[in-house]
Enzyme design. Structure first.
Site, PDB file in Angstrom:
ATOM      1  CG  ASP A 230      -2.189   0.296   1.266  1.00  0.00           C
ATOM      2  OD1 ASP A 230      -2.348   1.154   0.289  1.00  0.00           O
ATOM      3  OD2 ASP A 230      -3.086   0.526   1.585  1.00  0.00           O
TER       4      ASP A 230
ATOM      5  CD  GLU B  75       0.850   4.409  -7.924  1.00  0.00           C
ATOM      6  OE1 GLU B  75       0.673   5.745  -7.988  1.00  0.00           O
ATOM      7  OE2 GLU B  75      -0.950   3.704  -8.242  1.00  0.00           O
TER       8      GLU B  75
ATOM      9  CG  ASP C 224      -3.341   9.294  -5.815  1.00  0.00           C
ATOM     10  OD1 ASP C 224      -4.505   9.075  -6.859  1.00  0.00           O
ATOM     11  OD2 ASP C 224      -2.914   9.353  -4.731  1.00  0.00           O
ATOM     12  CG  ASN C 225       2.502   8.738  -8.002  1.00  0.00           C
ATOM     13  OD1 ASN C 225       2.815   9.998  -7.515  1.00  0.00           O
ATOM     14  ND2 ASN C 225       1.762   7.858  -6.595  1.00  0.00           N
TER      15      ASN C 225
ATOM     16  CG  ASP D 154      -9.803   2.125  -0.928  1.00  0.00           C
ATOM     17  OD1 ASP D 154      -8.434   1.545  -1.476  1.00  0.00           O
ATOM     18  OD2 ASP D 154     -10.069   2.333   0.382  1.00  0.00           O
TER      19      ASP D 154
END
Length: 400
Positions: free
Chosen positions: A148, A181, A184-185, A203
């Site tokens: 995570d 993650e 986001d990246n 989520d």
């Protein structure tokens, strides 16, 4: 000179392997169960044992599910040398004994950690302890790691996940690495060389068409997450999968919505990680999760993620290329009312440009196999008229 040359060759081989993920894992989307969606932090030894038992007795194991994954909050303290231990009250037998129990059922075991100082549930994270934790997981017999992204201030995602990848490699036990993650990246751009699957969104929660705003972040319903997969199919394939999060089948949506949810995860070659209480499943839930014809579409060895072909009112038409020049097609009713549509195969030109594959209905007649009714229903010579209930699907396998 000879000794130096041998040493250099050994160093090059070691360096090459050290910087690689384990190959030949997750050649089809991983299938299993994860504790978080239903139990969150209320997890213990018995919950995991029960999940393993019911995965076998319900028929899920026979249908292809094999990973039992414990999510957050299993952690105890680190010992005097910094090695992680399990919470002694929740896991009195210890993690190794629990993993041995899962393995005794013919299943594989997955564990959870975090790239930051702490997990999302406030337990010890792996930051600065990656190699210790990887050694511990290997010693215990772990087969899968969900990793995570909480409490990761100052870290670059790609580098942090590469560190854990290298740690797992050095530990020597083949372990599937699930990058979590939240997309986001843009993990799809770098994840193939680092892990075996990567979350593409925030989520999920047990709602078909919703967004739950938590202030700084949101949870998303099935349709919202499905829409977020647009443009990502080129990054998926054997050993490297887009992960739209675990399933909510059996967690409170209607049977139609559960069926549609499961179907679309199969169509987009998503990991099939159940998130319900396996010990208390309805027969409808079992029937959905163990539909082997639908699972075969998900697990097709080509590993091609399906695509949205067109929209007819509230109905989306999705196609997925399969081995042996077969196809799967799903008609998804996103609307709140029953929809009636007509689909004339001969007027449709279905092309997967990414993989240079086409379903030419003027040259090839396919037999239609209804995947949810488990019966043959004609062929593509004639147009079909469909009545699709709200929040439901009709899925055919197109057989040559």
């Amino acid at each position: 000179m000879k000794t130096k040359l041998i040493g250099l060759i050994f160093l090059l081989i070691f360096t090459k392997n050290f910087g690689q993920k384990f190959e030949n894992l997750a050649q089809t989307p991983p299938m299993g169960w994860n504790s978080w969606n239903k139990f969150a932090c209320n997890v213990n030894e018995q919950v995991i044992k029960d999940a393993a038992d019911y995965m076998v007795s319900s028929g899920m194991k026979d249908a292809g599910y094999n990973y039992v994954v414990i999510d957050d909050c299993w952690h105890g303290e680190r010992d005097s040398l910094g090695f992680i231990t399990a919470d002694k009250e929740r896991f009195p037998s210890g993690m190794k004994a629990l993993i041995d129990y899962v393995h005794s059922k013919g299943l594989k075991f997955g564990i959870y950690s975090d790239a930051g100082w702490q997990t999302c549930g406030g337990r010890p994270g792996s930051r600065g302890r990656e190699f210790q934790d990887a050694q511990t997981y290997a010693k215990w017999g772990v087969d899968y790691l969900k990793y995570d992204w909480c409490e990761t201030e100052g870290l670059k995602a790609e580098g942090a996940y590469m560190t854990m990848r290298n740690a797992l490699r050095e530990a020597g036990r083949p372990i599937v690495l699930s990058i979590c993650e939240w997309g986001d990246n843009q993990p799809w751009e770098w994840g193939e060389d680092v892990g075996h699957l990567w979350r593409t969104t925030g989520d999920i929660y047990n709602c078909f068409d919703c967004e739950e705003n938590h202030g700084t972040w949101s949870s998303f319903g099935v349709l919202q997450i499905l829409d977020m997969q647009d443009g990502l199919r080129e990054y998926a394939g054997p050993g490297h999968w887009n992960d739209p999060d675990m399933m909510e089948v059996g967690n409170g949506m209607s049977v139609n919505e559960d069926r549609a949810h499961f179907t679309m995860w199969c169509m987009i070659a998503a990991p099939l990680i159940a998130g319900n209480d396996l010990a208390n499943m309805s027969q409808e839930t079992i029937d959905i999760l163990t539909n082997k014809e639908m699972i075969a579409i998900n697990q097709d060895p080509l590993g091609i993620q399906g695509f949205k072909y067109k929209t007819i009112g509230e109905v989306e038409v999705w196609f997925k290329p399969l081995q042996n020049k077969e196809w799967a097609v799903t008609f998804l009713n996103r609307g709140n009312e029953e929809q009636k549509i007509t689909f004339d195969w001969k007027n449709e030109k279905v092309m997967d440009e990414l993989n240079n594959l086409a379903a030419n209905f003027n040259e090839t007649t396919y037999k239609l196999r209804d995947v949810w009714k488990h019966k043959s229903v004609g062929n593509t010579k004639n147009r079909i008229k469909l009545t699709i209930p709200a929040h439901n699907v009709v899925t055919y396998r197109l057989l040559k």
